[in-house]
Design a protein around this motif. Sequence first.
Motif, PDB file in Angstrom:
ATOM      1  N   ASP A   3       0.838  -1.196   0.000  1.00  0.00           N
ATOM      2  CA  ASP A   3       0.000   0.000   0.000  1.00  0.00           C
ATOM      3  C   ASP A   3       0.874   1.247   0.000  1.00  0.00           C
ATOM      4  O   ASP A   3       0.845   2.054   0.932  1.00  0.00           O
ATOM      5  CB  ASP A   3      -0.924   0.006   1.222  1.00  0.00           C
ATOM      6  CG  ASP A   3      -1.896  -1.169   1.216  1.00  0.00           C
ATOM      7  OD1 ASP A   3      -2.407  -1.501   0.133  1.00  0.00           O
ATOM      8  OD2 ASP A   3      -2.147  -1.724   2.292  1.00  0.00           O
ATOM      9  N   SER A   5       0.836   4.060  -1.755  1.00  0.00           N
ATOM     10  CA  SER A   5       0.141   5.354  -1.767  1.00  0.00           C
ATOM     11  C   SER A   5      -0.610   5.598  -0.471  1.00  0.00           C
ATOM     12  O   SER A   5      -0.652   6.732   0.032  1.00  0.00           O
ATOM     13  CB  SER A   5      -0.802   5.430  -2.965  1.00  0.00           C
ATOM     14  OG  SER A   5      -0.082   5.352  -4.183  1.00  0.00           O
ATOM     15  N   ILE A   6      -1.221   4.563   0.082  1.00  0.00           N
ATOM     16  CA  ILE A   6      -1.901   4.707   1.368  1.00  0.00           C
ATOM     17  C   ILE A   6      -0.902   5.136   2.431  1.00  0.00           C
ATOM     18  O   ILE A   6      -1.161   6.050   3.228  1.00  0.00           O
ATOM     19  CB  ILE A   6      -2.589   3.391   1.765  1.00  0.00           C
ATOM     20  CG1 ILE A   6      -3.836   3.164   0.903  1.00  0.00           C
ATOM     21  CG2 ILE A   6      -2.971   3.400   3.252  1.00  0.00           C
ATOM     22  CD1 ILE A   6      -4.525   1.842   1.160  1.00  0.00           C
ATOM     23  N   GLU A  38      -9.160  -4.077   2.009  1.00  0.00           N
ATOM     24  CA  GLU A  38      -8.340  -2.889   1.760  1.00  0.00           C
ATOM     25  C   GLU A  38      -8.769  -1.729   2.651  1.00  0.00           C
ATOM     26  O   GLU A  38      -7.915  -1.005   3.195  1.00  0.00           O
ATOM     27  CB  GLU A  38      -8.450  -2.486   0.292  1.00  0.00           C
ATOM     28  CG  GLU A  38      -7.936  -3.544  -0.670  1.00  0.00           C
ATOM     29  CD  GLU A  38      -8.259  -3.211  -2.113  1.00  0.00           C
ATOM     30  OE1 GLU A  38      -8.650  -2.057  -2.384  1.00  0.00           O
ATOM     31  OE2 GLU A  38      -8.135  -4.100  -2.971  1.00  0.00           O
ATOM     32  N   ASP A 127      -5.816   1.687  -2.621  1.00  0.00           N
ATOM     33  CA  ASP A 127      -4.491   2.270  -2.821  1.00  0.00           C
ATOM     34  C   ASP A 127      -4.461   3.133  -4.076  1.00  0.00           C
ATOM     35  O   ASP A 127      -3.819   4.191  -4.095  1.00  0.00           O
ATOM     36  CB  ASP A 127      -3.425   1.183  -2.898  1.00  0.00           C
ATOM     37  CG  ASP A 127      -2.009   1.742  -2.757  1.00  0.00           C
ATOM     38  OD1 ASP A 127      -1.710   2.303  -1.678  1.00  0.00           O
ATOM     39  OD2 ASP A 127      -1.230   1.641  -3.720  1.00  0.00           O
ATOM     40  N   ARG A 131      -3.522   7.096  -4.396  1.00  0.00           N
ATOM     41  CA  ARG A 131      -2.598   7.620  -5.402  1.00  0.00           C
ATOM     42  C   ARG A 131      -3.238   8.779  -6.173  1.00  0.00           C
ATOM     43  O   ARG A 131      -2.592   9.805  -6.420  1.00  0.00           O
ATOM     44  CB  ARG A 131      -2.191   6.509  -6.375  1.00  0.00           C
ATOM     45  CG  ARG A 131      -1.162   6.948  -7.410  1.00  0.00           C
ATOM     46  CD  ARG A 131      -0.791   5.824  -8.374  1.00  0.00           C
ATOM     47  NE  ARG A 131      -0.295   4.654  -7.653  1.00  0.00           N
ATOM     48  CZ  ARG A 131      -0.936   3.497  -7.561  1.00  0.00           C
ATOM     49  NH1 ARG A 131      -2.118   3.351  -8.180  1.00  0.00           N
ATOM     50  NH2 ARG A 131      -0.431   2.491  -6.902  1.00  0.00           N
TER      51      ARG A 131
END
Length: 214
Positions: A3, A5-6, A38, A127, A131
């Motif tokens: 993950d 971007s998370i 997620e 994710d 982003r």
Amino acid sequence: MVDISIDKLISISSRAFSDIPPMLSPELKALAGRRATELLCLLQKKNGFFAFESSLRVFSSVKSSQSYSLADWNSELLWRREYGDCVEDALFFAEDVFGGQFCIRNDEIYCFDPETGEFSYLANTVDDWARSVLSEYQLLTGQPLAHDWQKMHGSIPVLSRLVPKLPFVCGGEFSVENLIALDSVKGMRARGNLAMQIKDLPDGAQITFNITDN
């Protein structure tokens, strides 16, 4: 599960709204579908938070002083019933500064316009959503107007969003002067009424809209 971007989004966000380990009810899991794991992973990393000068709010799994819980926010009792059956298959998990919603629907991530009741596809996974928000935060969260409004008026009240006095869909300007800090639920209910009025109406039809801060 990677993950990237998370993790980056979380690194620039506020403190967690809650330190309680998150859980999703069976009803929320059903709405989230393949994205349930997620979403839970996101909340396990940080259980609700603000980012981009409070223009983005990710709801926590439990109620806190800074957030409605996911269960409450997605219940019929707050605002969803104002939109009828058009929102019945969506799980709303975050919002921009205007109260525009980010949601999971049909195993994908969508934006929901509270003024029109319309969904627009944004990303495939949570994710991917992070982003997109990171790369287009000015557009997707309304951060520039949030910044300008707070320079003039101070911090946005934690359970409020900046709602346009004249709705954007009715020609209202994206300007500080057209924004009022309003309780999130009141803002969604008012615009749910608007969305139902304009649904299937021809161009030029007359509508009624009233928004107050009391």
